[in-house]
Design an enzyme around this catalytic site. Sequence first.
Site, PDB file in Angstrom:
ATOM      1  N   SER A  82      84.016  77.467 -15.577  1.00  0.00           N
ATOM      2  CA  SER A  82      83.849  78.380 -14.455  1.00  0.00           C
ATOM      3  C   SER A  82      84.081  77.640 -13.145  1.00  0.00           C
ATOM      4  CB  SER A  82      82.437  78.996 -14.454  1.00  0.00           C
ATOM      5  OG  SER A  82      81.453  77.983 -14.305  1.00  0.00           O
ATOM      6  N   ASP A  92      67.727  73.992 -20.499  1.00  0.00           N
ATOM      7  CA  ASP A  92      68.690  73.034 -19.939  1.00  0.00           C
ATOM      8  C   ASP A  92      68.284  72.690 -18.517  1.00  0.00           C
ATOM      9  OD1 ASP A  92      70.820  71.347 -19.759  1.00  0.00           O
ATOM     10  OD2 ASP A  92      72.307  72.904 -19.378  1.00  0.00           O
TER      11      ASP A  92
END
EC number: 2.7.11.1
Length: 1230
Positions: free
Chosen positions: A293, A666
């Site tokens: 991205s 994460d």
Amino acid sequence: MASSHFGPASPASSTPPPSSAYARLIAPTITRNSSSSSSRSTTTCSSTSSVQAVPMRPPPIETSTAATSRSQLPSNRHSENEAEHDTSYTSPGLSVGGRGGLARNGPRSNRLGTSPQARHVPPSIVALSPSPSPILNMASKRQSNTETVSGTSPSTPLGKSFLAQQDLSPNSSTIPLRVTISVDPNDRLSHDRESHSAERPRSSGNSPVRGRHGHLSTPSSPTNSYRALGGKPRTLSVDAGQNWGGSHRSRARDGDDRERRQSQVSSASSGALKKHSLDDWVLGEELGVGSYSTVYCVTPSANTHSPTSPQPARKYALKVINQAHLIQEKKVKYAMVERDALIRLSDPRPSKGHKRGVSSSSSSGYAQTGSAGKRRSTASIGGQSSMASVSGGTVSNSKKDTRDRLSIVTTSSAASSPVLTASSGSTQLSPTAVSGGGGNIKGRRPSRSAEPPTPVQEQTEMLIRGGEDGKDGQDGQETPSREWDRDRDWDNMTRSRPPSPVREESAEGGEKEKDEEERSGAEPVELGAAIHLTLPPPQIPSTPEPRGSPLLSTDGHRTSRETPRDRPHLTPKRRRQSLAPSERSVKSASTTGKMSAAAHPGVVRLYSTFNDSSSLYFVLSLASNGELASIIRKHGSLDITSARYYAAQLIDTLEFVHSRGVIHRDLKPENILLDEDMRIKITDFGSAKIIAKDEPIVDDSSRSRSFVGSADFVSPEVLRNEVATTASDIWAFGCVLYQFICGKPPFRGATDYLTFQKILKREVEFPKGIDEDAKSLIDTILDLEPNLRPSITFIKTHPFFQSIDFSTLWTIPAPPISSGLREPSKSTTLAQLEASDIWGVFEGSDVGEEDEDGFEYDADTVSPRPEGGAVGEGMMEPLFDRRAAASAVHNVDHPKFSRLRNQYINLGEDLDPPRPAYAGAGTGGRGKREKEVEKKKGEKARGLSHGSESSGGNRSALAGWLEAIKFGGAGGGGMSGSATSVAASDTVRTPGTGTGTGPGSRPGSRAGIPSFGLGPGSGSRSNRGSGASMRSDEARDLSMSLGGLRMNMSKASEFDKWTPLLLANESIIFTSPITLRTSSPALQLHLPAFLLPAPKKRQLVLTDFPRLLMIKDDNEADGDPAGSDSGAGLSSSSHVESGGGGVGGGGRGGGHGSLRIKGEAVFVPRPSTATGSSTTKGGGYSAVPNAVMDVQEKGSKGFTVQTPGMVYYCHVDSVELRAKWMAAIHRVGL
């Protein structure tokens, strides 16, 4: 009803004698009156008792549109008396392209065509009814100019009109066309049965044809002129009536078509935002690039931002995700999980979110007919009994509300800011503005077009609990019957949708709505700078309606008065809706001092999502100050005040995220952003796990789980393939807090594999000077057992956060950031740090190089893909793979297990490094020194270190692998032998005459590479057996001891200077000083030479491992490290540091602290036919990050060494020396 007919007139009536007072006007002389809005001009004369009309010329067919009635079209039938009366006219000839002197949308031509044309006779209009035709009375109506014939165009140009050439049918005749003009819009226009009837039925009240009663209806679309009147025409509109040209249409179908037209403008007329596209945004600078991205800073385009808004256009972050990459890398689920997690964090209720753009009857732009009832707008203030009245700045209702209700206090940002007004009953709020003292409300009215609604400024909303009997709804008092539930009431009340200005009544008309008003009432609402709006809780039906007017209910469900059964023919199809909330649904809590349950300032917010054929787009809130990781790299570490502040915001945000049923999994400084006020925002929820709030966590060990997260912050239970819980985020929080204070993660190793072993063993060290409270908190959090880790409530009450007030944490200004325990590198600039380490890991300007506790390998290691591009299970998992974790867990649980099988290691399968053939061969006794060390420690050694501390605190990936996998740990294998003297050579040292012939003796050569002794007087040197196990400190003692033996040689060589950096039994083949530059492989073809980092003086060493070492000597950084360009380094006057071989030597590394390994490139051994081993899937160069892929000559004195992660540009002093290097490298393996 009166009607008029066209027909063949008799000679007496059709040709009256011309009058001198009123000259007869024939067709070619008819002109338009500029003051008339009609395109036809008529003149009447009455020479007889009957009313007759002068022949009228119809409009040409080229100018007909969808609004032109069939009755107004010309005919190709000619009049029989055309020869008697010269009333014919012609049209201009056709030009090139078929445009007969009359452009499609242009002005009419006044020139006659030159080619002969067919002659036509205009039909005569004859009134057979006593009631005059509307067309005959047009002359009298032009004076007032208040009514015009439907279908005329005010933009029609003035001038003469002509008929274009028309297709002549074989059946065409000269008989004029018989046309019936009906006043009744419901007339069927049947020329076969009703053309001679003077009576017509009265039009019904629910006629589907639009237009006012008593006037001509809206014309229909044109039909083919060559068809007979009784044939089936091609009608392009539904407005011509229920039966046109013999084609019968049902009322239900007519209603469906009308509903379909209404649904096209329903979104705009109801105030709902249209679906976003890339055209709605203006792309700005690029904020960052991820693996799949790219993030841009965007602002809304001009058509979505109000030009009258006093504030500038708000900036957002647009995340553009490549769909092809998602599919190729099997990461589609990460984008979907991120979207769902952000939606839940913005609107965490279990019910469905707001349905934008729904085509409901409440948002239709046209009024309903028949049983659907009439629509009334909440913005209307005209004399409706059911609508709220406005008087003296107060909106009131006749009924009192005796129920509990919620109130909204809205404070406008300016005097001219729009405020909210309320209507009676349970209708939606409509944004309007109060102007003047007359009580007139100006604002958005119900739209009847597809234009987007006028944007409404954001309001600051605060929710207050009203009284039980409807009094003092704004005083915030709680009712005794219902306890205030913060999460529930805030959760329910902040649910919103774009206001709809149109309210729908029930199918029974207004009676049901009146009953609703009698059952519930609303308190008066005062309008001003701050107003109080009262919303009574509506009744929840048994079957929620997916369509209609959604209501705001107190339990988070949308309600409606009607069900689809009440309106079966008006219910449209369900459409895909976005669950993302609207911008007005969640307001900032910083100005109110209260936290909304629908949003948290510590989480990045999702505004909308859309896609096109190539990409997915996420519109997110903008964090203009970038990642927190870059701030840590800039300052080295955070001061204790800043670390406490950001850790408090992080744990408060984690509490909110966990309360909404989301586990991040994460969490790291790279996923923590800073907004314009330097407050954190957690992002990147692609690895998140979404669970229900009360859902029990079930440990299903048989289920295959995905490894997500980053190696430095992953919890031990995830490595052991156990279920991830909120305790996994708590572990990551402890690691992040450690990095805040110390500047680096607590478990970072040279590779992911080593990092996993440190995590599983909980090998964490705290630097000197760390805050005791911080150390206590981190030590408590980093517990291997998830159930023993503290809760968030315990963490908030820890003495480390004693000075933090969590109620004002998000409103107080952020403290200034300064450096903490670890200072930043003096030679590192912010621009270099923000370049994402593009110059590599081993540059001299790396972060922490000047620091004593600096760690060279600060870059994350990404697991490589196997050879051939095959994507297997778990290979696309981010940053670390399943096999490395499984291998680390197995070696920690079974420390005596050896994975060495043969001399060649499958790198992809066993994660072992390449090693020489002699490393695992032979058995024999260990030396005296090793036995003394074992006896002293009372246990066997477990690993082999190349002396990371003795070599200046530097580690290499290869040495870390060897230490972790117990290099030489299978089968004894000592080596003894007497070395011979060293003969000088230009390029490669010649082998000596070895005398050791025992089972542990080292072979004379391997793969064509000769073995060398240590020089005269070196005596015997034993190698540790492959089954031996030795600790790192013991290995360092042994390495320093061996280094001391080398330094006491009678004739020292230049090789001995670099031997402390080598592995046991590793010898130098060739070495010389070089000038080194490094670059990333992705940038080597795109960056010019002047953009590359400055060259560094290094010592390049080629060993028989085989590998290349780039060594930095800090003591000789300004001079020639080797002092000779011969390349062999055999000068008799070699430089030897004081302290000898490292035993008792001063400084780091026992007298060799000035030497540092700055780069390493390994020549991966290929399988040989003698051993019959083969490389399996996953091996090869791509499985080793620092494996040599290619060596090429560059220029006259340079060459390049390329690895998957780095390109080394080596420059020597002469052409001959470059030739020696190339010859030595090719003998090794290339």
